[in-house]
Scaffold this motif. Structure first.
Motif, short mmCIF file in Angstrom:
data_model
loop_
_atom_site.label_atom_id
_atom_site.label_comp_id
_atom_site.label_asym_id
_atom_site.label_seq_id
_atom_site.Cartn_x
_atom_site.Cartn_y
_atom_site.Cartn_z
N ALA A 44 0.83 -1.21 0.00
CA ALA A 44 0.00 0.00 0.00
C ALA A 44 0.87 1.26 0.00
O ALA A 44 0.42 2.33 -0.41
N ASP A 45 2.13 1.14 0.45
CA ASP A 45 3.04 2.28 0.49
C ASP A 45 3.77 2.48 -0.83
O ASP A 45 4.50 3.46 -0.98
N ALA A 46 3.59 1.57 -1.76
CA ALA A 46 4.28 1.68 -3.05
C ALA A 46 3.71 2.84 -3.85
O ALA A 46 2.50 3.07 -3.88
N LYS A 47 4.59 3.59 -4.47
CA LYS A 47 4.17 4.73 -5.29
C LYS A 47 4.21 4.32 -6.75
O LYS A 47 5.12 3.62 -7.19
N GLU A 48 3.21 4.75 -7.49
CA GLU A 48 3.17 4.46 -8.93
C GLU A 48 4.25 5.28 -9.63
O GLU A 48 4.43 6.46 -9.35
N TYR A 49 4.96 4.63 -10.51
CA TYR A 49 6.01 5.31 -11.27
C TYR A 49 5.53 5.47 -12.70
O TYR A 49 5.15 4.49 -13.34
N GLU A 50 5.54 6.68 -13.18
CA GLU A 50 5.09 6.96 -14.54
C GLU A 50 6.31 7.13 -15.44
O GLU A 50 7.18 7.95 -15.16
N LEU A 51 6.36 6.34 -16.49
CA LEU A 51 7.45 6.45 -17.45
C LEU A 51 7.27 7.70 -18.31
O LEU A 51 6.16 8.00 -18.74
N ASP A 52 8.38 8.40 -18.59
CA ASP A 52 8.29 9.55 -19.48
C ASP A 52 8.22 9.05 -20.92
O ASP A 52 8.46 7.88 -21.21
N ASP A 53 7.88 9.94 -21.83
CA ASP A 53 7.69 9.57 -23.24
C ASP A 53 8.94 8.97 -23.87
O ASP A 53 8.86 8.03 -24.66
N GLU A 54 10.10 9.50 -23.51
CA GLU A 54 11.36 9.00 -24.07
C GLU A 54 11.60 7.55 -23.64
O GLU A 54 11.99 6.70 -24.44
N THR A 55 11.33 7.27 -22.37
CA THR A 55 11.51 5.90 -21.86
C THR A 55 10.50 4.96 -22.49
O THR A 55 10.84 3.83 -22.87
N LYS A 56 9.26 5.40 -22.64
CA LYS A 56 8.23 4.57 -23.28
C LYS A 56 8.64 4.21 -24.70
O LYS A 56 8.47 3.08 -25.15
N LYS A 57 9.19 5.21 -25.42
CA LYS A 57 9.63 4.97 -26.79
C LYS A 57 10.78 3.96 -26.82
O LYS A 57 10.81 3.07 -27.67
N ALA A 58 11.73 4.11 -25.89
CA ALA A 58 12.87 3.18 -25.83
C ALA A 58 12.40 1.76 -25.51
O ALA A 58 12.89 0.79 -26.08
N VAL A 59 11.44 1.64 -24.61
CA VAL A 59 10.89 0.33 -24.25
C VAL A 59 10.20 -0.29 -25.47
O VAL A 59 10.38 -1.47 -25.76
N GLU A 60 9.43 0.50 -26.19
CA GLU A 60 8.74 -0.01 -27.38
C GLU A 60 9.73 -0.45 -28.45
O GLU A 60 9.55 -1.50 -29.08
N GLN A 61 10.81 0.31 -28.65
CA GLN A 61 11.83 -0.08 -29.62
C GLN A 61 12.50 -1.39 -29.21
O GLN A 61 12.75 -2.26 -30.04
N LEU A 62 12.79 -1.52 -27.93
CA LEU A 62 13.39 -2.75 -27.42
C LEU A 62 12.44 -3.93 -27.61
O LEU A 62 12.85 -5.00 -28.05
N ASN A 63 11.18 -3.69 -27.33
CA ASN A 63 10.18 -4.74 -27.51
C ASN A 63 10.11 -5.18 -28.97
O ASN A 63 10.10 -6.38 -29.27
N GLN A 64 10.08 -4.23 -29.89
CA GLN A 64 9.98 -4.55 -31.31
C GLN A 64 11.24 -5.22 -31.85
O GLN A 64 11.17 -6.16 -32.62
N SER A 65 12.40 -4.73 -31.44
CA SER A 65 13.64 -5.24 -32.02
C SER A 65 14.10 -6.56 -31.41
O SER A 65 14.76 -7.35 -32.07
N ILE A 66 13.72 -6.81 -30.17
CA ILE A 66 14.19 -8.04 -29.52
C ILE A 66 13.05 -8.95 -29.13
O ILE A 66 12.93 -10.07 -29.61
N PHE A 67 12.19 -8.50 -28.24
CA PHE A 67 11.21 -9.38 -27.62
C PHE A 67 10.06 -9.78 -28.52
O PHE A 67 9.36 -10.75 -28.23
N SER A 68 9.83 -9.07 -29.61
CA SER A 68 8.81 -9.47 -30.58
C SER A 68 9.44 -10.14 -31.79
O SER A 68 8.76 -10.45 -32.75
#
Length: 165
Positions: A44-68
């Motif tokens: 209950a003490d955990a705080k939600e962490y919001e990714l910034d747009d740059e990080t979201k884009k990097a995660v999506e690129q990583l997902n597309q190039s490797i994990f997909s």
């Protein structure tokens, strides 16, 4: 993480856990892991962490190039044996598939369907083919599947062959 993956990890890792963690349920294991990663004593003490747009884009690129990527998902996978069996109104089909490096290394087909051609011909057309929908459809594009499986619809045969369980 998927429920079954957590369960598998718990079973394989359990002997390596400290004694106080060896009898955790899956839910307790998940919560303990999350609290440790998040550095909190209560979720209950955990705080939600919001990714910034740059990080979201990097995660999506990583997902597309490797994990997909097919090579990541199937190509480097260990040998595997799969069995897909189903009873249709027109007969039962039982595929036994051996995979190596994401490709069909062996295929045996059993059942009581009434095809006109030898099933070994059908099986041979798939040896060495990548175990993915498009590659299998491409390998069978000039094949009249009803010649091998009688009145069982082609779509049912392909669905059974490609079933992901």
């Amino acid at each position: 993480m998927h429920f079954s993956a957590l369960f598998t990890c718990k079973i394989h890792l359990k002997p390596f856990f400290k004694p106080e963690y060896q009898n955790l349920t899956i839910e307790e294991f998940r919560d303990t892991l999350a609290k440790t990663i998040l550095g909190v004593d209560d979720l209950a003490d955990a705080k939600e962490y919001e990714l910034d747009d740059e990080t979201k884009k990097a995660v999506e690129q990583l997902n597309q190039s490797i994990f997909s990527n097919w090579d990541w998902i199937y190509g480097k996978s260990p040998k595997a044996a799969i069995q897909h069996r189903q009873h249709f109104t027109q007969g039962t089909v039982d595929f036994r598939i051996t995979l190596e490096d994401g490709r069909i290394k062996g295929l045996k087909t059993y059942g009581d369907f009434f095809g006109q051609k030898a099933i070994a011909e059908f099986e041979q057309k798939l040896i060495g083919v990548r175990y993915d929908e498009q590659a299998i459809k491409d390998a069978l594009k000039d094949v009249q599947i009803s010649d091998y499986f009688g009145k069982i619809p082609e779509s049912d045969i392909l669905d059974l062959l490609l079933r992901q369980e």
